[in-house]
Design a protein around this motif. Structure first.
Motif, PDB file in Angstrom:
ATOM      1  N   LEU A 115       0.830  -1.192   0.000  1.00  0.00           N
ATOM      2  CA  LEU A 115       0.000   0.000   0.000  1.00  0.00           C
ATOM      3  C   LEU A 115       0.872   1.252   0.000  1.00  0.00           C
ATOM      4  O   LEU A 115       1.893   1.306   0.670  1.00  0.00           O
ATOM      5  N   ALA A 116       0.449   2.246  -0.738  1.00  0.00           N
ATOM      6  CA  ALA A 116       1.195   3.506  -0.801  1.00  0.00           C
ATOM      7  C   ALA A 116       1.170   4.205   0.549  1.00  0.00           C
ATOM      8  O   ALA A 116       0.146   4.215   1.245  1.00  0.00           O
ATOM      9  N   ASP A 117       2.299   4.794   0.916  1.00  0.00           N
ATOM     10  CA  ASP A 117       2.390   5.577   2.138  1.00  0.00           C
ATOM     11  C   ASP A 117       1.789   6.961   1.880  1.00  0.00           C
ATOM     12  O   ASP A 117       2.174   7.644   0.925  1.00  0.00           O
TER      13      ASP A 117
ATOM     14  N   LYS B  68       1.872  12.508  -0.456  1.00  0.00           N
ATOM     15  CA  LYS B  68       1.723  13.962  -0.331  1.00  0.00           C
ATOM     16  C   LYS B  68       2.978  14.690  -0.805  1.00  0.00           C
ATOM     17  O   LYS B  68       2.896  15.724  -1.478  1.00  0.00           O
ATOM     18  N   GLN B  69       4.142  14.121  -0.508  1.00  0.00           N
ATOM     19  CA  GLN B  69       5.389  14.753  -0.942  1.00  0.00           C
ATOM     20  C   GLN B  69       5.557  14.687  -2.449  1.00  0.00           C
ATOM     21  O   GLN B  69       5.993  15.660  -3.072  1.00  0.00           O
TER      22      GLN B  69
ATOM     23  N   GLY C 264       4.073  18.838  -7.973  1.00  0.00           N
ATOM     24  CA  GLY C 264       3.319  19.343  -9.121  1.00  0.00           C
ATOM     25  C   GLY C 264       3.013  18.300 -10.168  1.00  0.00           C
ATOM     26  O   GLY C 264       2.687  18.637 -11.317  1.00  0.00           O
ATOM     27  N   VAL C 265       3.112  17.003  -9.800  1.00  0.00           N
ATOM     28  CA  VAL C 265       2.764  15.958 -10.758  1.00  0.00           C
ATOM     29  C   VAL C 265       1.288  16.105 -11.136  1.00  0.00           C
ATOM     30  O   VAL C 265       0.473  16.586 -10.348  1.00  0.00           O
TER      31      VAL C 265
ATOM     32  N   ASP D 286      -5.350  16.380  -3.873  1.00  0.00           N
ATOM     33  CA  ASP D 286      -6.355  16.663  -4.897  1.00  0.00           C
ATOM     34  C   ASP D 286      -5.950  16.148  -6.271  1.00  0.00           C
ATOM     35  O   ASP D 286      -6.743  16.185  -7.213  1.00  0.00           O
ATOM     36  N   THR D 287      -4.711  15.688  -6.409  1.00  0.00           N
ATOM     37  CA  THR D 287      -4.199  15.202  -7.688  1.00  0.00           C
ATOM     38  C   THR D 287      -5.029  14.024  -8.182  1.00  0.00           C
ATOM     39  O   THR D 287      -5.360  13.126  -7.391  1.00  0.00           O
TER      40      THR D 287
END
Length: 287
Positions: A153-155, A160-161, A166-167, A201-202
């Protein structure tokens, strides 16, 4: 119509709680089938190529030119994003140079600080040319062009980092895998998806979309997934239709061995599969 970078498409998808399909091309037939399906459904589409498929087809520039020229001769009018799927650092830079409108830099197998630094560099290079960037945090299970992920699972803090760089869209592991799903697969982890969607929000990307039960994909889309990657499902549809053609002896009738006839049922199966997936992703028609 020329390629678009997809930023507006996927931002609108995140806000509208629907998704846009990202379909891998593997050759001429795949390219034509994906474009045909998107045009018939009048929806935007993302055509992507992996490093392995690009090598098989020739190189990144050849793939881009193939898609571009097929769009021209087929009279494609819907928005098309030309994307690198699961690219390493060198591949991402090559596709930026080749004129792709979107690239994925997959640094999940690197130490996090290195993933962060290289993602930052790719974002800067790409955005300077109006190219969108997908990054990845947390491994996607299965194997993709030699990159093997255990499906952890993604941390959330790492996500957030990465997003803060800006991806334009972010792939994150939520229990999904590439290829066929085993019988003992536990399903998507919606608790982790909610944490990720609440934190950033990405637009989020669901890799390994082929084989996930439709109801799980639909739920994930409602929670923030805006891009769903599909490859295996089209490969299986192509193989099944081609097998039936040969087993029925059609290749022995007249000039049924002609590759244009031999590959036609499989190609149509891809068209049908892509159109069906577009429907349940909820992708709206272009106005």
């Amino acid at each position: 119509m020329s390629f678009v970078n997809g930023n507006e498409i996927f931002t609108a998808a995140r806000q509208g709680h629907y998704a846009v399909g990202a379909f891998n091309t593997n050759n001429l037939e795949w390219t034509r089938a994906i474009l045909k399906a998107a045009q018939e459904k009048n929806t935007p589409v993302l055509i992507q190529v992996s490093m392995g498929a690009a090598k098989y087809m020739g190189d990144y520039k050849l793939v881009k030119t193939l898609v571009e020229e097929e769009m021209r001769v087929m009279g494609i009018t819907v928005p098309v994003v030309m994307h690198l799927d699961h690219g390493n650092y060198e591949a991402a830079k090559a596709c930026i140079e080749a004129g792709y409108t979107s690239v994925m830099f997959d640094g999940h197998d690197l130490p996090f600080e290195e993933n962060l630094a290289k993602t930052k560099e790719i974002v800067e290079l790409a955005h300077a040319k109006g190219i969108s960037v997908e990054a990845e945090v947390g491994s996607i299970g299965g194997e993709e062009d030699g990159i093997i992920g255990a499906g952890e699972l993604a941390d959330v803090e790492e996500a957030k980092q990465i997003a803060a760089l800006g991806v334009d869209y972010l792939a994150c592991g939520i229990g999904n895998i590439h290829g066929k799903y085993p019988e003992n697969w536990q399903g998507l982890n919606f608790d982790r998806l909610k944490e990720l969607a609440d934190a950033i929000d990405t637009p989020l990307v669901l890799h390994g979309g082929s084989g996930i039960p439709q109801e799980q994909v639909v739920k994930a889309i409602k929670m923030g997934v805006s891009k769903v990657n599909i490859n295996t499902e089209c490969q299986l549809a192509f193989a099944d239709a081609t097998r039936k053609y040969v087993e029925a002896g059609k290749d022995l009738e007249g000039k049924g061995y002609d590759p244009r006839k031999l590959l036609a049922p499989g190609t149509q199966a891809i068209v049908d599969t892509v159109k069906e997936i577009i429907d349940w992703l909820g992708t709206p028609a272009v106005k």
